[in-house]
Design an enzyme around this catalytic site. Structure first.
Site, short mmCIF file in Angstrom:
data_model
loop_
_atom_site.label_atom_id
_atom_site.label_comp_id
_atom_site.label_asym_id
_atom_site.label_seq_id
_atom_site.Cartn_x
_atom_site.Cartn_y
_atom_site.Cartn_z
N GLN A 1 0.82 -1.21 0.00
CA GLN A 1 0.00 0.00 0.00
C GLN A 1 0.85 1.26 0.00
OE1 GLN A 1 -3.41 -0.26 -0.52
NE2 GLN A 1 -2.54 -2.28 -0.86
N HIS B 1 1.69 3.02 -3.33
CA HIS B 1 0.71 3.76 -4.12
C HIS B 1 1.07 5.23 -4.22
CE1 HIS B 1 -2.43 1.01 -5.32
NE2 HIS B 1 -2.40 0.42 -4.14
N GLU C 1 -9.21 0.58 5.20
CA GLU C 1 -9.67 0.12 3.87
C GLU C 1 -9.40 -1.37 3.72
OE1 GLU C 1 -8.79 1.19 -0.84
OE2 GLU C 1 -7.36 1.76 0.72
N HIS C 2 -8.15 -1.78 3.89
CA HIS C 2 -7.75 -3.19 3.81
C HIS C 2 -7.30 -3.64 5.20
CE1 HIS C 2 -6.69 -1.41 -0.19
NE2 HIS C 2 -7.37 -2.46 -0.61
N ASP D 1 -6.83 -7.20 -4.65
CA ASP D 1 -6.74 -6.11 -5.63
C ASP D 1 -7.00 -6.59 -7.04
OD1 ASP D 1 -6.36 -3.93 -4.05
OD2 ASP D 1 -4.19 -3.77 -4.37
N HIS E 1 -54.33 15.72 2.32
CA HIS E 1 -53.86 14.35 2.57
C HIS E 1 -54.97 13.56 3.28
CE1 HIS E 1 -49.86 15.83 1.59
NE2 HIS E 1 -49.35 14.61 1.75
#
Length: 440
Positions: free
Chosen positions: A268, A271, A336-337, A370, A429
């Site tokens: 990660q 990235h 996230e992961h 992934d 109504h």
């Protein structure tokens, strides 16, 4: 200059742990004011001038000149040609990944994406009708790298959901088209594709032009310009999420080879400099072994500078009192992961409530998720896993309530509605409900 993988070393027993952890987790999603203004200008220009604005902006940012937007469209024949021309090993790997992603999302649709209804004792029908969106746009990043996996993860669940039109936008700076991306679009059922990127691609999808059709929803990751544009067009169209930097959190009990965990943390960190890699472990000696492995392995990595910057700026190796406490801290982070790198992952999984995706066991590296495990890799970031979910079939469907009230049911429901409507001061109504009551 020698690069060093130097994540912060924290201990949950420290009196300053909470402040130190908060400092590591902090990430501001606020974009540079200049980017926000440029994005606003691009969106307004495309909304006003359509194709002409798209052409000018594409020429400026992607160095891609065309006489018309139609020249930027990818034909189905071009997608098929790219697929057929791939080396066999790439074509087979892409097909295997696509098949696994499709099977997973087909199971997801069967579990939660079907219409249903039931009738009350008085014959009133109540239910839910699930229908696919008519047209969606998927954004596939391009430029620094090519992401065929993003094509599969965005287009396949839309296709499985039953979306009849899938429009792909992919930037091709200088006109360089990646055959793997085009082949993935062919396999994933992309209906139309355009070599347009950035805020202008989002604007074209959101507003429509003479050539690019207006969509109902836009999904897929992108740079700061794309994220800002998606945020601004939300409401005009749906979007999946505003993604932050990529994240991984590893819960380790000390039984996985340290090199494996070090490389998972790198996966990660590579990235970008804002990506986050965190290790939680109750074994101090093991944490030291992982740190040593990171120092040893870093020089081998082609993206070593990015990894080093990410780990130094946002990474952390955290010594916890126990695996139970590690799970509690993980829930607060909501990564996230989330890898459970443990001999007994099933023991700890029930304690984990908040994560985009959970990878269980030493052999389940996040990298498999992934690309080819099957579940979607478009995941909530920046703690939003506390309240949001991975991209899936349900993102490309909408639910419509079904109500068919019988004459008998109207006698009961009408009286309830009448009382509540009068209480709200909405006489029309109330009258509408009362007109359906039988006179006693």
């Amino acid at each position: 200059m020698k690069l060093i993988a130097d994540p912060a070393r924290l201990s949950s027993a420290s009196g300053t742990f909470e402040q130190e952890l908060a400092a590591r987790l902090h990430w501001s999603s606020a974009q540079d004011a200049a980017i926000e203004q440029r994005v606003a200008d691009i969106l307004a220009d495309v909304q006003q001038r359509g194709d002409a604005a798209v052409l000018e902006t594409t020429a400026r940012f992607d160095r891609l000149t065309a006489a018309s937007v139609a020249e930027l469209e990818l034909t189905q024949a071009e997608l098929k040609s790219a697929h057929d021309s791939l080396p066999t090993v790439q074509r087979d790997a892409l097909a295997a990944a696509a098949d696994r992603v499709r099977r997973y999302h087909a199971a997801q649709k069967k579990a939660c994406g079907e219409s249903w209804s039931y009738r009350d004792e008085d014959g009133t029908l109540l239910g839910q009708k699930v229908t696919p969106l008519d047209r969606v746009g998927i954004y596939v990043p391009g430029g620094k790298a090519a992401y065929p996996s993003s094509v599969l993860m965005n287009a396949i669940p839309a296709q499985v959901a039953g979306v009849p039109e899938i429009i792909m936008m992919v930037p091709t700076p200088g006109g360089e088209k990646n055959p793997l991306v085009l082949a993935a679009a062919y396999l994933a059922g992309v209906t139309r594709g355009f070599t347009i990127g950035g805020a202008q691609a989002v604007a074209a999808l959101a507003y429509g032009t003479a050539t690019v059709p207006k969509v109902d929803k836009i999904t897929g990751p992108g740079n700061a310009y794309v994220a800002s544009a998606k945020k601004r067009v939300f409401g005009q169209v749906g979007i999946d999420m505003i993604a932050g930097p990529s994240e991984i959190l590893v819960l380790a009990d000390g039984t996985t080879p340290p090199d494996w965990v070090a490389m998972d943390l790198f996966s990660q960190a590579e990235h970008d400099e804002l990506a986050q890699s965190i290790l939680l472990c109750p074994d101090a000696d093991y944490i030291a072994q992982v740190a040593q492995a990171m120092h040893r392995l870093l020089p081998e990595m082609p993206r070593a500078e990015i990894i080093a910057a990410s780990l130094s700026g946002r990474g952390a190796l955290i010594h916890t009192r126990s695996m139970q406490e590690a799970c509690e801290i993980s829930n607060r982070i909501a990564p996230e992961h989330l890898e459970i790198s443990s001999r007994e992952p099933q023991r700890w999984e029930p304690l984990l409530r908040h994560a985009g995706a959970i990878f269980m066991g030493a052999y389940t590296t996040e990298s498999l998720g992934d690309y080819c495990a099957g579940p979607n890799h478009v995941l909530p970031t920046s703690g939003t896993a506390r309240f949001s979910s991975p991209l899936g079939v349900y993102d490309f469907q909408k639910r419509t309530s079904l109500i068919e009230v019988s004459e008998q049911g109207a006698q009961v429901l009408g009286r309830i509605a009448s009382v509540l409507a009068h209480g709200e001061g909405l006489q029309a109504h109330a009258r509408a409900a009362e007109m359906r009551l039988k006179s006693s």
